[in-house]
Structure formats: structure tokens, C-alpha cells
Design a protein around this motif. Structure first.
Motif, PDB file in Angstrom:
ATOM      1  N   UNK A   1      87.383   1.925  44.268  1.00  0.00           N
ATOM      2  CA  UNK A   1      88.004   0.622  44.020  1.00  0.00           C
ATOM      3  C   UNK A   1      88.071   0.382  42.520  1.00  0.00           C
ATOM      4  N   UNK A   2      88.994  -0.489  42.105  1.00  0.00           N
ATOM      5  CA  UNK A   2      89.115  -0.797  40.693  1.00  0.00           C
ATOM      6  C   UNK A   2      89.572  -2.231  40.503  1.00  0.00           C
ATOM      7  N   UNK A   3      88.857  -2.934  39.653  1.00  0.00           N
ATOM      8  CA  UNK A   3      89.197  -4.300  39.284  1.00  0.00           C
ATOM      9  C   UNK A   3      88.443  -4.629  38.008  1.00  0.00           C
ATOM     10  N   UNK A   4      88.961  -5.562  37.224  1.00  0.00           N
ATOM     11  CA  UNK A   4      88.260  -6.057  36.053  1.00  0.00           C
ATOM     12  C   UNK A   4      87.941  -7.538  36.323  1.00  0.00           C
TER      13      UNK A   4
ATOM     14  N   UNK B   1      90.270 -12.408  37.497  1.00  0.00           N
ATOM     15  CA  UNK B   1      90.262 -11.123  38.194  1.00  0.00           C
ATOM     16  C   UNK B   1      91.572 -10.434  37.834  1.00  0.00           C
ATOM     17  N   UNK B   2      91.472  -9.306  37.139  1.00  0.00           N
ATOM     18  CA  UNK B   2      92.648  -8.555  36.694  1.00  0.00           C
ATOM     19  C   UNK B   2      92.868  -7.387  37.644  1.00  0.00           C
ATOM     20  N   UNK B   3      94.023  -7.338  38.273  1.00  0.00           N
ATOM     21  CA  UNK B   3      94.300  -6.320  39.280  1.00  0.00           C
ATOM     22  C   UNK B   3      95.558  -5.524  38.967  1.00  0.00           C
ATOM     23  N   UNK B   4      95.496  -4.207  39.150  1.00  0.00           N
ATOM     24  CA  UNK B   4      96.713  -3.407  39.077  1.00  0.00           C
ATOM     25  C   UNK B   4      97.423  -3.466  40.428  1.00  0.00           C
ATOM     26  N   UNK B   5      98.736  -3.558  40.412  1.00  0.00           N
ATOM     27  CA  UNK B   5      99.517  -3.586  41.659  1.00  0.00           C
ATOM     28  C   UNK B   5     100.774  -2.740  41.485  1.00  0.00           C
TER      29      UNK B   5
ATOM     30  N   UNK C   1      91.231 -17.349  38.622  1.00  0.00           N
ATOM     31  CA  UNK C   1      92.563 -16.890  38.258  1.00  0.00           C
ATOM     32  C   UNK C   1      92.679 -15.406  38.567  1.00  0.00           C
ATOM     33  N   UNK C   2      93.749 -15.033  39.237  1.00  0.00           N
ATOM     34  CA  UNK C   2      94.055 -13.619  39.463  1.00  0.00           C
ATOM     35  C   UNK C   2      95.252 -13.282  38.595  1.00  0.00           C
ATOM     36  N   UNK C   3      95.111 -12.239  37.791  1.00  0.00           N
ATOM     37  CA  UNK C   3      96.203 -11.739  36.973  1.00  0.00           C
ATOM     38  C   UNK C   3      96.639 -10.406  37.551  1.00  0.00           C
ATOM     39  N   UNK C   4      97.914 -10.310  37.905  1.00  0.00           N
ATOM     40  CA  UNK C   4      98.464  -9.081  38.482  1.00  0.00           C
ATOM     41  C   UNK C   4      99.291  -8.370  37.422  1.00  0.00           C
ATOM     42  N   UNK C   5      99.048  -7.086  37.272  1.00  0.00           N
ATOM     43  CA  UNK C   5      99.785  -6.271  36.312  1.00  0.00           C
ATOM     44  C   UNK C   5     100.319  -5.025  37.014  1.00  0.00           C
ATOM     45  N   UNK C   6     101.493  -4.540  36.616  1.00  0.00           N
ATOM     46  CA  UNK C   6     101.954  -3.248  37.138  1.00  0.00           C
ATOM     47  C   UNK C   6     100.933  -2.172  36.760  1.00  0.00           C
ATOM     48  N   UNK C   7     100.830  -1.155  37.586  1.00  0.00           N
ATOM     49  CA  UNK C   7      99.854  -0.088  37.342  1.00  0.00           C
ATOM     50  C   UNK C   7      99.908   0.444  35.919  1.00  0.00           C
ATOM     51  N   UNK C   8     101.102   0.722  35.408  1.00  0.00           N
ATOM     52  CA  UNK C   8     101.231   1.305  34.071  1.00  0.00           C
ATOM     53  C   UNK C   8     100.697   0.360  32.990  1.00  0.00           C
ATOM     54  N   UNK C   9     100.940  -0.926  33.131  1.00  0.00           N
ATOM     55  CA  UNK C   9     100.436  -1.910  32.168  1.00  0.00           C
ATOM     56  C   UNK C   9      98.924  -1.977  32.222  1.00  0.00           C
ATOM     57  N   UNK C  10      98.363  -1.963  33.427  1.00  0.00           N
ATOM     58  CA  UNK C  10      96.912  -1.998  33.595  1.00  0.00           C
ATOM     59  C   UNK C  10      96.282  -0.761  32.969  1.00  0.00           C
ATOM     60  N   UNK C  11      96.886   0.405  33.177  1.00  0.00           N
ATOM     61  CA  UNK C  11      96.366   1.645  32.603  1.00  0.00           C
ATOM     62  C   UNK C  11      96.391   1.594  31.076  1.00  0.00           C
ATOM     63  N   UNK C  12      97.453   1.047  30.521  1.00  0.00           N
ATOM     64  CA  UNK C  12      97.545   0.933  29.058  1.00  0.00           C
ATOM     65  C   UNK C  12      96.467  -0.011  28.534  1.00  0.00           C
TER      66      UNK C  12
END
Length: 76
Positions: A68-71, A7-11, A44-55
Motif C-alpha cells: 500500500x502507499x499513501x502520504x 491524505x495524499x493519494x496517487x490515482x 483533506x484528501x488530495x488526489x494526484x495522477x500517478x506520475x505527479x505523485x511519483x515526481x
């Protein structure tokens, strides 16, 4: 065959978000300001900063007050 789920999440704050997930039973590894990997069982949960997730996605972060948004990635 792999049964893993990612689960890839922007934070907004990776370190603060990692603390939250640790408190509810996940186990953190590879924690930094640019990403964190947390696991519980086969999930597994992968947390990324918003800017990294957007890229990574090529899209803007969703306004979670309206959507809502998640991959989800499922090993097969």
C-alpha cells in the motif's frame, strides 16, 4: 493549533476518483485532471495522477496488489 489531516493519494484517474469520494460524503474543490482536493470535516484528501505523485515523492508508485502507499500529513 491546527488539527488538520491531509491524505495524499496517487490515482489513475483524478476525475473518476473524485466522483467516488463525493459519493461517500467528501466535498470536492479544485478538481481537474492534474489534482483534486476533497474535504470532510478536518480531513483533506488530495488526489494526484500517478506520475505527479511519483515526481513529488521521488519514488515509484507501489504495486497495490502487494503493498500500500499513501502520504499522511498532520497539522501541528
Amino acid at each position: 493549533m491546527s488539527q488538520d489531516i491531509w491524505i495524499n493519494l496517487p490515482v489513475k484517474d483524478v476525475v473518476k476518483s473524485t466522483r467516488f469520494y463525493n459519493e461517500i460524503g467528501f466535498h470536492a474543490a479544485n478538481v481537474g485532471h492534474e489534482r483534486a482536493k476533497l474535504t470532510i470535516g478536518q480531513t483533506t484528501i488530495l488526489l494526484f495522477p500517478n506520475a505527479t505523485f511519483e515526481k513529488f515523492t521521488g519514488s515509484q508508485i507501489a504495486d497495490t496488489s502487494h503493498s500500500a502507499e499513501v502520504i499522511f500529513s498532520i497539522g501541528a
